[in-house]
Every structure is written in structure tokens, then in C-alpha cells.
Scaffold this motif. Structure first.
Motif, PDB file in Angstrom:
ATOM      1  N   LEU A 102       0.826  -1.203   0.000  1.00  0.00           N
ATOM      2  CA  LEU A 102       0.000   0.000   0.000  1.00  0.00           C
ATOM      3  C   LEU A 102       0.863   1.257   0.000  1.00  0.00           C
ATOM      4  O   LEU A 102       0.606   2.198  -0.760  1.00  0.00           O
ATOM      5  N   ALA A 103       1.904   1.271   0.830  1.00  0.00           N
ATOM      6  CA  ALA A 103       2.765   2.449   0.939  1.00  0.00           C
ATOM      7  C   ALA A 103       3.493   2.736  -0.368  1.00  0.00           C
ATOM      8  O   ALA A 103       3.466   3.864  -0.881  1.00  0.00           O
ATOM      9  N   PHE A 104       4.136   1.725  -0.929  1.00  0.00           N
ATOM     10  CA  PHE A 104       4.900   1.938  -2.162  1.00  0.00           C
ATOM     11  C   PHE A 104       3.987   2.253  -3.338  1.00  0.00           C
ATOM     12  O   PHE A 104       4.266   3.162  -4.134  1.00  0.00           O
ATOM     13  N   ASN A 105       2.889   1.494  -3.466  1.00  0.00           N
ATOM     14  CA  ASN A 105       2.026   1.682  -4.627  1.00  0.00           C
ATOM     15  C   ASN A 105       1.328   3.039  -4.597  1.00  0.00           C
ATOM     16  O   ASN A 105       1.260   3.735  -5.609  1.00  0.00           O
ATOM     17  N   CYS A 106       0.822   3.427  -3.429  1.00  0.00           N
ATOM     18  CA  CYS A 106       0.117   4.705  -3.331  1.00  0.00           C
ATOM     19  C   CYS A 106       1.068   5.884  -3.542  1.00  0.00           C
ATOM     20  O   CYS A 106       0.719   6.860  -4.216  1.00  0.00           O
ATOM     21  N   THR A 107       2.268   5.782  -2.979  1.00  0.00           N
ATOM     22  CA  THR A 107       3.239   6.866  -3.160  1.00  0.00           C
ATOM     23  C   THR A 107       3.659   6.969  -4.618  1.00  0.00           C
ATOM     24  O   THR A 107       3.783   8.072  -5.177  1.00  0.00           O
ATOM     25  N   PHE A 108       3.856   5.810  -5.257  1.00  0.00           N
ATOM     26  CA  PHE A 108       4.221   5.781  -6.671  1.00  0.00           C
ATOM     27  C   PHE A 108       3.124   6.413  -7.531  1.00  0.00           C
ATOM     28  O   PHE A 108       3.385   7.252  -8.403  1.00  0.00           O
ATOM     29  N   LEU A 109       1.877   6.028  -7.293  1.00  0.00           N
ATOM     30  CA  LEU A 109       0.775   6.558  -8.084  1.00  0.00           C
ATOM     31  C   LEU A 109       0.537   8.031  -7.794  1.00  0.00           C
ATOM     32  O   LEU A 109       0.164   8.800  -8.690  1.00  0.00           O
ATOM     33  N   LEU A 110       0.776   8.434  -6.551  1.00  0.00           N
ATOM     34  CA  LEU A 110       0.643   9.849  -6.197  1.00  0.00           C
ATOM     35  C   LEU A 110       1.603  10.699  -7.018  1.00  0.00           C
ATOM     36  O   LEU A 110       1.212  11.679  -7.660  1.00  0.00           O
ATOM     37  N   PHE A 111       2.882  10.302  -7.025  1.00  0.00           N
ATOM     38  CA  PHE A 111       3.868  11.078  -7.776  1.00  0.00           C
ATOM     39  C   PHE A 111       3.718  10.870  -9.276  1.00  0.00           C
ATOM     40  O   PHE A 111       4.080  11.753 -10.065  1.00  0.00           O
ATOM     41  N   GLY A 112       3.185   9.705  -9.684  1.00  0.00           N
ATOM     42  CA  GLY A 112       2.873   9.527 -11.092  1.00  0.00           C
ATOM     43  C   GLY A 112       1.835  10.527 -11.557  1.00  0.00           C
ATOM     44  O   GLY A 112       1.927  11.086 -12.663  1.00  0.00           O
ATOM     45  N   SER A 113       0.848  10.795 -10.711  1.00  0.00           N
ATOM     46  CA  SER A 113      -0.170  11.803 -11.027  1.00  0.00           C
ATOM     47  C   SER A 113       0.434  13.200 -11.033  1.00  0.00           C
ATOM     48  O   SER A 113       0.102  14.039 -11.884  1.00  0.00           O
ATOM     49  N   VAL A 114       1.339  13.451 -10.083  1.00  0.00           N
ATOM     50  CA  VAL A 114       2.033  14.745 -10.038  1.00  0.00           C
ATOM     51  C   VAL A 114       2.797  14.982 -11.335  1.00  0.00           C
ATOM     52  O   VAL A 114       2.748  16.076 -11.923  1.00  0.00           O
ATOM     53  N   ILE A 115       3.494  13.942 -11.806  1.00  0.00           N
ATOM     54  CA  ILE A 115       4.280  14.056 -13.035  1.00  0.00           C
ATOM     55  C   ILE A 115       3.391  14.412 -14.216  1.00  0.00           C
ATOM     56  O   ILE A 115       3.742  15.261 -15.048  1.00  0.00           O
ATOM     57  N   GLN A 116       2.228  13.772 -14.319  1.00  0.00           N
ATOM     58  CA  GLN A 116       1.323  14.060 -15.439  1.00  0.00           C
ATOM     59  C   GLN A 116       0.827  15.495 -15.388  1.00  0.00           C
ATOM     60  O   GLN A 116       0.701  16.160 -16.432  1.00  0.00           O
ATOM     61  N   LEU A 117       0.547  15.991 -14.195  1.00  0.00           N
ATOM     62  CA  LEU A 117       0.058  17.356 -14.056  1.00  0.00           C
ATOM     63  C   LEU A 117       1.143  18.371 -14.434  1.00  0.00           C
ATOM     64  O   LEU A 117       0.882  19.349 -15.148  1.00  0.00           O
ATOM     65  N   ILE A 118       2.365  18.121 -13.978  1.00  0.00           N
ATOM     66  CA  ILE A 118       3.480  18.998 -14.347  1.00  0.00           C
ATOM     67  C   ILE A 118       3.706  18.956 -15.850  1.00  0.00           C
ATOM     68  O   ILE A 118       3.962  19.978 -16.500  1.00  0.00           O
ATOM     69  N   ALA A 119       3.605  17.758 -16.418  1.00  0.00           N
ATOM     70  CA  ALA A 119       3.831  17.595 -17.847  1.00  0.00           C
ATOM     71  C   ALA A 119       2.804  18.370 -18.664  1.00  0.00           C
ATOM     72  O   ALA A 119       3.135  18.939 -19.711  1.00  0.00           O
ATOM     73  N   LEU A 164       1.740  19.377  -4.726  1.00  0.00           N
ATOM     74  CA  LEU A 164       3.086  18.853  -4.992  1.00  0.00           C
ATOM     75  C   LEU A 164       3.580  19.249  -6.378  1.00  0.00           C
ATOM     76  O   LEU A 164       4.776  19.498  -6.579  1.00  0.00           O
ATOM     77  N   ALA A 165       2.677  19.292  -7.349  1.00  0.00           N
ATOM     78  CA  ALA A 165       3.063  19.687  -8.705  1.00  0.00           C
ATOM     79  C   ALA A 165       3.539  21.140  -8.748  1.00  0.00           C
ATOM     80  O   ALA A 165       4.401  21.496  -9.562  1.00  0.00           O
ATOM     81  N   ILE A 166       2.999  21.954  -7.880  1.00  0.00           N
ATOM     82  CA  ILE A 166       3.411  23.362  -7.828  1.00  0.00           C
ATOM     83  C   ILE A 166       4.735  23.509  -7.079  1.00  0.00           C
ATOM     84  O   ILE A 166       5.590  24.323  -7.440  1.00  0.00           O
ATOM     85  N   ILE A 167       4.941  22.681  -6.041  1.00  0.00           N
ATOM     86  CA  ILE A 167       6.194  22.757  -5.273  1.00  0.00           C
ATOM     87  C   ILE A 167       7.375  22.242  -6.095  1.00  0.00           C
ATOM     88  O   ILE A 167       8.439  22.868  -6.165  1.00  0.00           O
ATOM     89  N   PHE A 168       7.216  21.069  -6.732  1.00  0.00           N
ATOM     90  CA  PHE A 168       8.319  20.423  -7.458  1.00  0.00           C
ATOM     91  C   PHE A 168       7.970  20.335  -8.950  1.00  0.00           C
ATOM     92  O   PHE A 168       7.474  19.316  -9.418  1.00  0.00           O
ATOM     93  N   PRO A 169       8.224  21.389  -9.721  1.00  0.00           N
ATOM     94  CA  PRO A 169       7.791  21.388 -11.120  1.00  0.00           C
ATOM     95  C   PRO A 169       8.750  20.694 -12.088  1.00  0.00           C
ATOM     96  O   PRO A 169       8.530  20.735 -13.291  1.00  0.00           O
ATOM     97  N   PHE A 170       9.800  20.055 -11.601  1.00  0.00           N
ATOM     98  CA  PHE A 170      10.798  19.431 -12.478  1.00  0.00           C
ATOM     99  C   PHE A 170      10.490  17.948 -12.672  1.00  0.00           C
ATOM    100  O   PHE A 170      10.975  17.101 -11.936  1.00  0.00           O
ATOM    101  N   PHE A 171       9.678  17.654 -13.712  1.00  0.00           N
ATOM    102  CA  PHE A 171       9.156  16.292 -13.834  1.00  0.00           C
ATOM    103  C   PHE A 171      10.183  15.298 -14.341  1.00  0.00           C
ATOM    104  O   PHE A 171      10.059  14.104 -14.075  1.00  0.00           O
TER     105      PHE A 171
END
Length: 476
Positions: free
Chosen positions: A144-161, A357-364
């Protein structure tokens, strides 16, 4: 017999009705031949209710390629041409193997539960639940921890992109402002109930990335070579994983292992030519341009590619967020609610931290690398390989396994050795070396651009002539 009958599920009257690995009710409904609440053609079913092997193939291929199409040239600039190609192929097949392991464990879990009389009607099985059912609560917590964190940042990456890409069409607004706008747009994915309902979007998404991939390759070759090609180091992971939820959305999940391999092979035809051509053309310049669009000339072909990728990234955002929505619904007791609007309202708190998070770390580009090394290493490779070893460590478990070893590796010992190699390799090379390299680069980006960067890697505006220092007067 279980494998013959398949993990069958149908979609009836616009609602998921999971039938199960034992094939209960399959004869009456014909597996994946009839779906959508009747034998006649229904446009709603055609566009909305996807669970066939083709739907799963489009979902897997579409999600594997995603924004990595634009960041893989950046990865090649760190790896070098030969290392980049070889490692992409190597990790592609490695990912296909662990997808096979996950599909085996999914079928094993569902088979055991349905023999106990458990029904999965209106309940989407997720990977952490498979780990919980087969190995216990500690494995559930890790998954749960790894998968949710991965998907969370995966969503962040798409938004930044999204913000990064639209900037190359319209630079009147900075990337941070575009992130605000696309965050609101992507929030509408809360209304899409499950992976069944991405049928037409998965199909369109793969078509869009196919165009973009070949545009990158052809445009780079036409542009020509502009710099020398140095060799850099350290592997970067790039596969995405939504295995459990995609399998659950299938009418016959047992076929998932073949689908993922076929999807990987197709993705190779997109990523290898485009990344190699971009690296051949731009070389070291890619180290400071994590989005491939930034180096190509502005024209109608590039604008079309940008727009298509924007639509695809919206779709991929939904794919990455949907498992997070499911987890959150289960936590707050809303997962069985039939009202789409109530579920959508309950899902909104998931979108807010992604937006922030996408606003804090915009370097995808660097985020992609860090997520791959630190999270994908465990989510996609290490946890499935270790879990398979532990689930089938006893003779009894092997004898009663829902699925036996594949024909090309019929020995359980052989499977355990392959899994052990994956665990050691990915732990040392992927998580260790790759994690160190990606974090060094990530910290460098923070030091260079700072948090909440207004316009990450945007070209600097020209200095006005009036602001330039006047030329010194001649001495006489």
C-alpha cells in the motif's frame, strides 16, 4: 480447470458484476462475448464498458508509454545511446516477467477467496489486498505504501507535464499558472467510476502517443545533429504499473500476462526510435531539457503533438489517480456507494495534495527518475518477485497452485532463481545506484531553480537594449 474457465467478470446494466475465477455464471453470460446488459449493440457499452483483452492491451500500452515518451531522451542523455537502448529492453522484459508474477498472485488470491464464498461484487481488488490475503498485514502495508506513493507522484508528473507541454504552444502564461489550470481540469477524473470506463480513452490515448513518438523521431532526424554525443551513466526506470486494477477490470484477468508482454513490445516500437533519434540529434543538450518538445522547432506538427499529448496526459492522470480513489473510498467507507456524484465528492481530497506537490516540485524529468529508482524498483520488481517466492515456498502451495509455472520455465526452482536475481539486481543497481544518481540530480534542481519555481527550464527573456551597459567611451 481454473485457468480454462478464466477469471471471468461481466458488466451488466451499467454496473460491474464480478463473476470470479471459478467461472460461476460464465456459461450463462458467455465470458467476454456478452457485456453491457444484453446481446444487442449499445453505444454506451461500446464507449464506456471495457473489459476485453483489447481494452487491457490498450490500457497497458497507453500507460507504459505516457509522458516517458518526452522524458526518455533526457534519460538517454544520462545513460548514453547503447546503455539506454539495452537497459530499456532489459527492464521492459523484466517488467513483463513481474507483470506475469502479479497476474499469477492475483488469480491465486481470487481463487482462494471465492472458494471461501467471498464475493467481489462492486469491489475492485487491488494489489495490496492480494498481498494481504496471501502474505499478511505487513506485506499489505508495504504494498500500500509503495504503490500509493508511486501513483501519487505519477499523477504529479502528469500534471506537471501538462503545464510544461502547453507552455510550448502558449507562453503568455508561465508554467506554474498552467499547473493551476490543468489541476482543475484533471480534477474532473473523479467522475470516472473505474478502469472499465476508460475504453475509448485508452484507444485514443495510444493513437495520440503513436503520433507523438513518430513525430519526435522524424523531426529529430530532419533537424540533424547539433552536438557531440557523450556517454553518461546510471539506469533510470520508466515502466508504469496499475496491474491489479487493470486485471480486475478485465473479463478474463488470467490473460493479462500475455497482454502486458504484447503491450511492452509495441511500446518498444515507439520509445526506442524516438529516444534514439532525439539523443542522436541533440546529445548533451538534453541534460538541460527534460521535455523533448523544448528542443524542436515550433510548427503545426509540433503543436499537434503537444495537443495530443495533453489529452493523453489527462487520461493518464485519471489512470494513476483511480487506484488512489479506490483506496480512499475504502478508507472512508464509500467504495460500495452506487451514486457517482457522492463518490466523486468523496474523491476530491485526493486531487488537492497532487495539485500542491506539482506546484512545489515542477521538475518532472528528475521526479520521473527518482520515482523510478526509489518507488518503481519496489512496486514493480522487488515486491512481486519476493511475494511469489514466499507464497509458493511450500510444497503444498505449489501442488495446489491456481497456475503452474509457464511452459518456457516449467521448474519452480528456475522461477525462484529468476525472482531472486531480479530482487538482488534491482535492489543494488536500480534502488542503490539509480536512487543515488536520481536524488543527486533532484537536489541539484532544487538548488538551481528553488521550490515553487514559476517557470522551470523556461528560456530566459532577452535583456532589453536599454538595460544593457553602455559601451565605454574611447580614450584619446
Amino acid at each position: 480447470m481454473v485457468r480454462e474457465q478464466g477469471d471471468e467478470a461481466m458488466v451488466a446494466d451499467g454496473k460491474e458484476d464480478e463473476v470470479g475465477v471459478m467461472g460461476i455464471g460464465a456459461a450463462a453470460d458467455g465470458g467476454d462475448e456478452h457485456h453491457g446488459g444484453g446481446g444487442g449493440f449499445s453505444m454506451k457499452s461500446f464507449l464506456w464498458h471495457g473489459g476485453s483483452v483489447w481494452d487491457a492491451w490498450f490500457s497497458c500500452a497507453s500507460n507504459q508509454v505516457a509522458q516517458v515518451l518526452l522524458t526518455l531522451p533526457y534519460s538517454f542523455s544520462q545513460l548514453g545511446m547503447l546503455s539506454g537502448i539495452l537497459l530499456q529492453i532489459f527492464y521492459g522484459f523484466l517488467g513483463s516477467w513481474t507483470a506475469y508474477l502479479i497476474s499469477v498472485l492475483y488469480v491465486e488470491y481470487r481463487s482462494r477467496k471465492e472458494k471461501e464464498g467471498v464475493s467481489f461484487k462492486n469491489h475492485v481488488i487491488q494489489w495490496f489486498e492480494v498481498l494481504d490475503g496471501l502474505l499478511g498485514p505487513y506485506w499489505k502495508a508495504a504494498g500500500l505504501a509503495f504503490n500509493c506513493t508511486f501513483l501519487l507522484f505519477g499523477s504529479v508528473i502528469q500534471l506537471i507535464a501538462c503545464a510544461s507541454n502547453i507552455y510550448y504552444i502558449n507562453d503568455r502564461l508561465d508554467k506554474r499558472t498552467w499547473t493551476y489550470i490543468f489541476g482543475a481540469c484533471c480534477a474532473t477524473t473523479v467522475f470516472i467510476p473505474s478502469f472499465h470506463n476508460y475504453r475509448i480513452w485508452s484507444f485514443l490515448g495510444l493513437g495520440m502517443t503513436t503520433y507523438t513518438a513518430w513525430y519526435l523521431a522524424i523531426a529529430a532526424l530532419i533537424n540533424g545533429q547539433v552536438s557531440a554525443i557523450p556517454t553518461h551513466q546510471f539506469p533510470i526506470h520508466f515502466l508504469h504499473a496499475l496491474f491489479g486494477e487493470i486485471m480486475h477490470a478485465m473479463w478474463k484477468p488470467a490473460k493479462f500476462k500475455y497482454i502486458y508482454l504484447m503491450a511492452t513490445l509495441y511500446v518498444f516500437t515507439l520509445t526506442l526510435p524516438s529516444a534514439a533519434a532525439m539523443y542522436w540529434a541533440f546529445g548533451d543538450e538534453l541534460l538541460n531539457h527534460s521535455n523533448a518538445f523544448s528542443l524542436l522547432p515550433k510548427n503545426a506538427w509540433r503543436d499537434a503533438a503537444v495537443i495530443l499529448m495533453l489529452i493523453h496526459q489527462f487520461i493518464t492522470f485519471g489512470f494513476a489517480c483511480t487506484p488512489l480513489y479506490f483506496v480512499w473510498e475504502k478508507v472512508i467507507g464509500m467504495h460500495d456507494t452506487k451514486s457517482i456524484f457522492k463518490r466523486a465528492l468523496a474523491r476530491l481530497p485526493i486531487v488537492v495534495p497532487i495539485w500542491f506537490l506539482a506546484i512545489i516540485f515542477p521538475f518532472f524529468g528528475p521526479i520521473n527518475s527518482a520515482v523510478g529508482a526509489l518507488l518503481v524498483s519496489f512496486t514493480v520488481y522487488i515486491i512481486p518477485a519476493l511475494a511469489h517466492i514466499l507464497v509458493y515456498r511450500t510444497a503444498s502451495a505449489r501442488n495446489n497452485a491456481a497456475e503452474k509455472p509457464p511452459f518456457f520455465l516449467p521448474s519452480w526452482t528456475g522461477m525462484f532463481l529468476v525472482n531472486l536475481f531480479i530482487v538482488v539486481w534491482v535492489l543494488v543497481v536500480g534502488f542503490g545506484l539509480g536512487g543515488w544518481a536520481s536524488m543527486v540530480n533532484f537536489v541539484k534542481q532544487i538548488d538551481t531553480f528553488g521550490l515553487f519555481a514559476k517557470c522551470y527550464q523556461c528560456p530566459k527573456p532577452p535583456v532589453p537594449v536599454a538595460a544593457q551597459s553602455p559601451a565605454p567611451l574611447p580614450h584619446h
